[in-house]
Design a protein around this motif. Structure first.
Motif, mmCIF file in Angstrom:
data_model
loop_
_atom_site.group_PDB
_atom_site.id
_atom_site.type_symbol
_atom_site.label_atom_id
_atom_site.label_comp_id
_atom_site.label_asym_id
_atom_site.label_seq_id
_atom_site.Cartn_x
_atom_site.Cartn_y
_atom_site.Cartn_z
ATOM 1 N N THR A 113 -6.944 9.524 -3.627
ATOM 2 C CA THR A 113 -7.233 8.415 -4.550
ATOM 3 C C THR A 113 -8.477 7.630 -4.145
ATOM 4 N N GLN A 114 -9.372 8.231 -3.388
ATOM 5 C CA GLN A 114 -10.625 7.549 -3.105
ATOM 6 C C GLN A 114 -11.375 7.321 -4.421
ATOM 7 N N THR A 161 0.812 -1.220 0.000
ATOM 8 C CA THR A 161 0.000 0.000 0.000
ATOM 9 C C THR A 161 0.847 1.272 0.000
ATOM 10 N N THR A 204 -8.417 5.288 2.778
ATOM 11 C CA THR A 204 -7.972 6.361 3.674
ATOM 12 C C THR A 204 -7.168 7.453 2.976
ATOM 13 N N ASP A 205 -6.570 7.150 1.818
ATOM 14 C CA ASP A 205 -5.784 8.149 1.084
ATOM 15 C C ASP A 205 -6.743 9.016 0.270
ATOM 16 N N GLU A 245 -6.333 0.676 2.593
ATOM 17 C CA GLU A 245 -6.039 0.642 1.153
ATOM 18 C C GLU A 245 -5.639 -0.741 0.650
ATOM 19 N N ARG A 263 2.522 4.881 7.219
ATOM 20 C CA ARG A 263 1.191 4.488 7.671
ATOM 21 C C ARG A 263 1.223 4.257 9.180
ATOM 22 N N ASN A 276 -0.438 8.500 -4.049
ATOM 23 C CA ASN A 276 -1.019 9.297 -2.980
ATOM 24 C C ASN A 276 -0.906 8.649 -1.598
ATOM 25 N N SER A 277 0.005 7.679 -1.457
ATOM 26 C CA SER A 277 0.189 7.081 -0.137
ATOM 27 C C SER A 277 0.987 8.047 0.741
ATOM 28 N N PRO A 278 0.807 7.986 2.067
ATOM 29 C CA PRO A 278 1.539 8.889 2.967
ATOM 30 C C PRO A 278 2.997 8.463 3.109
ATOM 31 N N ASN A 312 -7.240 4.546 -7.851
ATOM 32 C CA ASN A 312 -7.272 3.610 -6.729
ATOM 33 C C ASN A 312 -7.263 2.176 -7.259
#
Length: 308
Positions: free
Chosen positions: A200-201, A115, A196-197, A184, A125, A120-122, A208
């Motif tokens: 990219t919902q 993930t 949660t991102d 995700e 996590r 757009n991942s942080p 996504n």
């Protein structure tokens, strides 16, 4: 579980995600025979912390702390964010034992190697309090008091939201499996996926990797009459959902895998052509908070400004 017991699910949301709440509710109810009441918490009137660093990151961040009061400080309740979808019987979550704890939250993190590679991942996590089982009878939370303690600098926003510092460690149970707040990630073991991102919902982005799972829930709702296409188009007209979502619902299921990239690029181009801006109101509030933090620090921390 008592036969006539109602599972109460309180959902944190704002107006832009109300249809996402309907999708979540549909996914919960089609996987259980239990009585379930889904309660969207929207337009709650909470005091604003003096320090903008402690302002809500969404319009509903503090809502979870209002659940015991909304439940009359009786029984238990589940908290969820709006950007979720359920695939297993919610009784599995509801019947987790408290074992003397007052709140149950996520146990661990998994699949970060996958993930963290998605768009757009942080940067990192972290375990989230976005799925909670609450013993409302033993939680005497009051949002006004919580904000007052933020103002008194008894704790920070991060400590409140991520660490649940208003409870002692003995009052928190880390027993909700990752599969009931799967960040995700989706496979055959997933009980609840959390999109949660925000960037990219599936309803705001074509990027996504699990978007097709959410699209199918929409198709099921259209088929059983719990959602009308006019309702979906209305959310698009309001700017809450992307214009290309209709194409995904209608044609995405039959697009060959080797053409999926081209299909998504065309969808992205359509959204751009229509002038679509995802989560416009959320990002406006974020900019407002950032500017307010600068002004607050300028007035209250002049030395830090000079050093910076």
């Amino acid at each position: 579980m008592l036969h006539d017991e109602v599972i109460r699910v309180y959902v944190g949301t704002d107006r832009s995600q109300l249809l996402a709440v309907s999708v979540l509710e549909h996914s919960i109810k089609r996987h259980t025979t239990a009585q379930v009441e889904v309660i969207p918490m929207i337009d709650m009137d909470y005091p604003i912390p003096k320090n903008p660093k402690n302002w809500q990151r969404t319009g509903f961040s503090f809502s979870r702390f209002n659940i015991p009061k909304l439940a009359g400080y009786k029984g238990k309740a589940i908290y969820m964010d709006a950007d979720m979808q359920v695939f297993k019987d919610i009784r599995e979550l509801w019947e987790l034992p408290f074992n003397g704890n007052k709140v149950l939250i996520q146990q661990d993190l998994k699949h970060t190697d996958i993930t963290m590679k998605k768009d757009n991942s942080p940067v990192k996590r972290i375990k989230q309090c976005s799925v909670m089982l609450l013993d409302c009878e033993n939680l005497h939370w009051n949002v006004n008091s919580i904000v007052q303690e933020l103002d008194e600098e008894k704790y920070s926003y991060q400590q409140l939201m991520a660490d649940l510092c208003i409870l002692s460690e003995e009052e928190i149970g880390y027993t909700i499996p990752f599969e009931w707040n799967s960040l995700e990630y989706y496979d055959e073991n997933t009980c609840l996926i959390h999109y949660t991102d925000m960037g990219t919902q599936p309803w705001v982005s074509t990027r996504n990797p699990n978007g097709s799972v959410w699209f199918q829930e929409i198709r099921d709702m259209l088929a059983d009459g719990s959602l009308r296409l006019t309702d979906l188009k209305k959310e698009i007209d309001f700017g809450y959902f992307r214009p290309s979502l209709i194409r995904d619902i209608r044609y995405g299921k039959v697009v060959p895998k080797f053409l999926l990239g081209l299909f998504n690029r065309k969808n992205t181009a359509l959204d751009k052509l229509k002038g679509y801006a995802p989560h416009k109101s959320v990002y406006q509030e974020k900019r407002k908070r950032i500017n307010a933090v600068r002004e607050y620090e300028k007035l209250n921390c002049p030395d830090a400004q000079e050093m910076g």
